[in-house]
Design an enzyme around this catalytic site. Sequence first.
Site, PDB file in Angstrom:
ATOM      1  N   LYS A 281       0.948  -1.180   0.042  1.00 46.73           N
ATOM      2  CA  LYS A 281      -0.300  -0.033  -0.020  1.00 46.73           C
ATOM      3  C   LYS A 281       0.848   1.047   0.088  1.00 46.73           C
ATOM      4  O   LYS A 281       1.906   1.349   0.404  1.00 46.73           O
ATOM      5  CB  LYS A 281      -0.983  -0.116   1.424  1.00 46.73           C
ATOM      6  N   ARG A 355     -10.357 -11.671   1.429  1.00 48.00           N
ATOM      7  CA  ARG A 355     -11.022 -13.111   1.025  1.00 48.00           C
ATOM      8  C   ARG A 355     -10.467 -14.107   0.975  1.00 48.00           C
ATOM      9  O   ARG A 355     -10.771 -15.235   1.071  1.00 48.00           O
ATOM     10  CB  ARG A 355     -11.613 -12.620  -0.530  1.00 48.00           C
TER      11      ARG A 355
HETATM   12  N1  BES Z   1      -8.187  -3.978   4.224  1.00 46.79           N
HETATM   13  C1  BES Z   1      -7.986  -3.373   2.919  1.00 46.79           C
HETATM   14  C2  BES Z   1      -9.524  -2.940   2.326  1.00 46.79           C
HETATM   15  C3  BES Z   1      -9.555  -1.347   3.096  1.00 46.79           C
HETATM   16  C4  BES Z   1      -8.805  -0.353   2.659  1.00 46.79           C
HETATM   17  C5  BES Z   1     -10.505  -1.033   3.965  1.00 46.79           C
HETATM   18  C6  BES Z   1      -8.999   1.097   2.850  1.00 46.79           C
HETATM   19  C7  BES Z   1     -10.547   0.157   4.566  1.00 46.79           C
HETATM   20  C8  BES Z   1      -9.886   1.204   4.189  1.00 46.79           C
HETATM   21  C9  BES Z   1      -8.068  -4.650   1.864  1.00 46.79           C
HETATM   22  O1  BES Z   1      -7.455  -5.801   2.471  1.00 46.79           O
HETATM   23  C10 BES Z   1      -7.566  -4.134   0.740  1.00 46.79           C
HETATM   24  O2  BES Z   1      -6.453  -3.844   0.608  1.00 46.79           O
HETATM   25  N2  BES Z   1      -8.452  -4.256  -0.350  1.00 46.79           N
HETATM   26  C11 BES Z   1      -8.066  -3.870  -1.725  1.00 46.79           C
HETATM   27  C12 BES Z   1      -8.511  -4.880  -2.799  1.00 46.79           C
HETATM   28  C13 BES Z   1      -8.080  -4.567  -4.036  1.00 46.79           C
HETATM   29  C14 BES Z   1      -6.396  -4.896  -4.133  1.00 46.79           C
HETATM   30  C15 BES Z   1      -8.740  -5.507  -5.076  1.00 46.79           C
HETATM   31  C16 BES Z   1      -8.387  -2.389  -1.866  1.00 46.79           C
HETATM   32  O3  BES Z   1      -9.584  -2.185  -1.533  1.00 46.79           O
HETATM   33  O4  BES Z   1      -7.650  -1.636  -2.488  1.00 46.79           O
HETATM   34 MN    MN Z   2      -5.301  -5.620   1.782  1.00 43.47          MN
END
Ligand code: BES
Ligand code: MN
Length: 497
Positions: A281, A355
């Site tokens: 991230k 997931r």
């Molecule tokens: N935990 C995150 C989702 C999230 C991000 C929740 C910001 C709250 C605030 C999850 O694991 C994630 O990183 N999801 C990705 C999915 C994508 C790579 C398809 C996302 O939301 O960017």
């Molecule tokens: Mn994630």
Amino acid sequence: MDYSAKLEPLEQLAIPCAVLGVYQKRKLTPSAQRLDERFDGLLSRLLKRDDFEGKPGEVFSIPHLPGEGIERVILVGLGRKEELKPGTYRKALTAAAKALKECNAKQAASLLHEAELEGRDTGWNIRQFVELLEAAFYRFTQLKSDDENHKPRLTKLVFPVDDETALAAAKKAIDQGRAIAYGMNLTKDLANLPGNVCTPTYLAEQAEKLGKRHKHKLRVKVLEEKELEELGMAAFLSVSKGSAQPAKLIVMEYGGAPSKTPPYVLIGKGLTFDAGGISIKSAANMDEMKFDMSGGASVIGTLAAVAELDLPLNVVGLIPASENLPSGTANKPGDIVKSMAGITIEILNTDAEGRLLLCDALAYAKRYEPAAVIDVATLTGACIVALGRHPSGLWSNDEALAQAVVQAGEESFDRVWRMPLWDEYQESLKSNFADVANIGGPDGGSITAAAFLSRFAKEFPWAHLDIAGTAWTTGKDKGATGRPVPLLVQYLLDRVP
Ligand code: BES
Ligand code: MN
Ligand code: ZN
């Protein structure tokens, strides 16, 4: 806080502080009017001098009253009587809670429950106040060396009521509100803790501690990596390959009904820190990914409330807990893993890890032959884009379950909004090398995540809650919200035969 309901005429009420409602244009509620008469019209005279109008959430404090019985009065605006809705009412209750926190009285009585809201009753009104007051008084000070946030003095709150029916309803509402707040506070404490303290091991220990506290009905066991491997949970285990912290599957079994009764299974994502892994991230706000275990925390909090209420149901909590970090041993984009259900998954993005945890927990849930399964996860940023931060996203493969969850959300005012789960969305999850990919395209990210999960939930009624926008607040008041504990507890309360 000590809450109680009391059959007591207002004319005799003796208390250091009374909280009363006023509608817009300074229209006193019936109890405010009765008190006004008791003080020979003093309240209405003082009101006329001020610019307080009774708008929702406006507060007018009268810190000194003549005589002995009632020392101070807090008047709280409820807005226009005919427009009073749950949202405005809650705004008024939050303002009242804040005023009570600052008022310096040790004991108070609130009459705000006399407000009339369509489809709600005295019990509902009282339970909302208990929950919101506990939220206003919540403090997270475990990790501060000196506690600058001064402790409120209030320790006792009374709800005066007029008749026996209201008294019974008020008592029940207090018990429920207290149990929900207890569950929410536990959820907040766990979620607010940083990733270096709240590890999968810590989370498991806290669940075990809760099991000891309610040992008559709550059994907690923790499955270690070796057992998870034997179960074939390679998807779950792949997430923490880059982390020094071992993964844990926390299993909480609450038995409030005969053992043959099919249980409700709650699954909570317990990612104690999500750096994204190799698909790392960006740095901004990455600290907030300590909240990525909020789903798991809310399942622990819900079981705490259920045990406290002694509900005659069977409820199972499953919390797959781990940490998603990049390292030389971490999983990589393109890696293929075989899930417990036998479905192979191509990990195209290591940041879509939730997931991978949930699919194996869903496969594990099958052994319970559940009445229904609800998973709760901070699953996608896309859910916040789609719905904002007011409702949690809801997906379900079962109409009756979806309706029950929507209904529980409206009742508890911990609301959800249903999203589609059509076959068409499955197409974007196609992989050239495995049965399914762990991400879809750029569109509808929260929906394709739910579509992915649905492949693992074919054998029972299933609902998925994406709480990415509701589990915590960002910015100046950053902190866990305790949601969706009120929703889940309400759903279970509604299932009591
Ligand atoms: N935990 C995150 C989702 C999230 C991000 C929740 C910001 C709250 C605030 C999850 O694991 C994630 O990183 N999801 C990705 C999915 C994508 C790579 C398809 C996302 O939301 O960017
Ligand atoms: Mn994630
Ligand atoms: Zn995550």
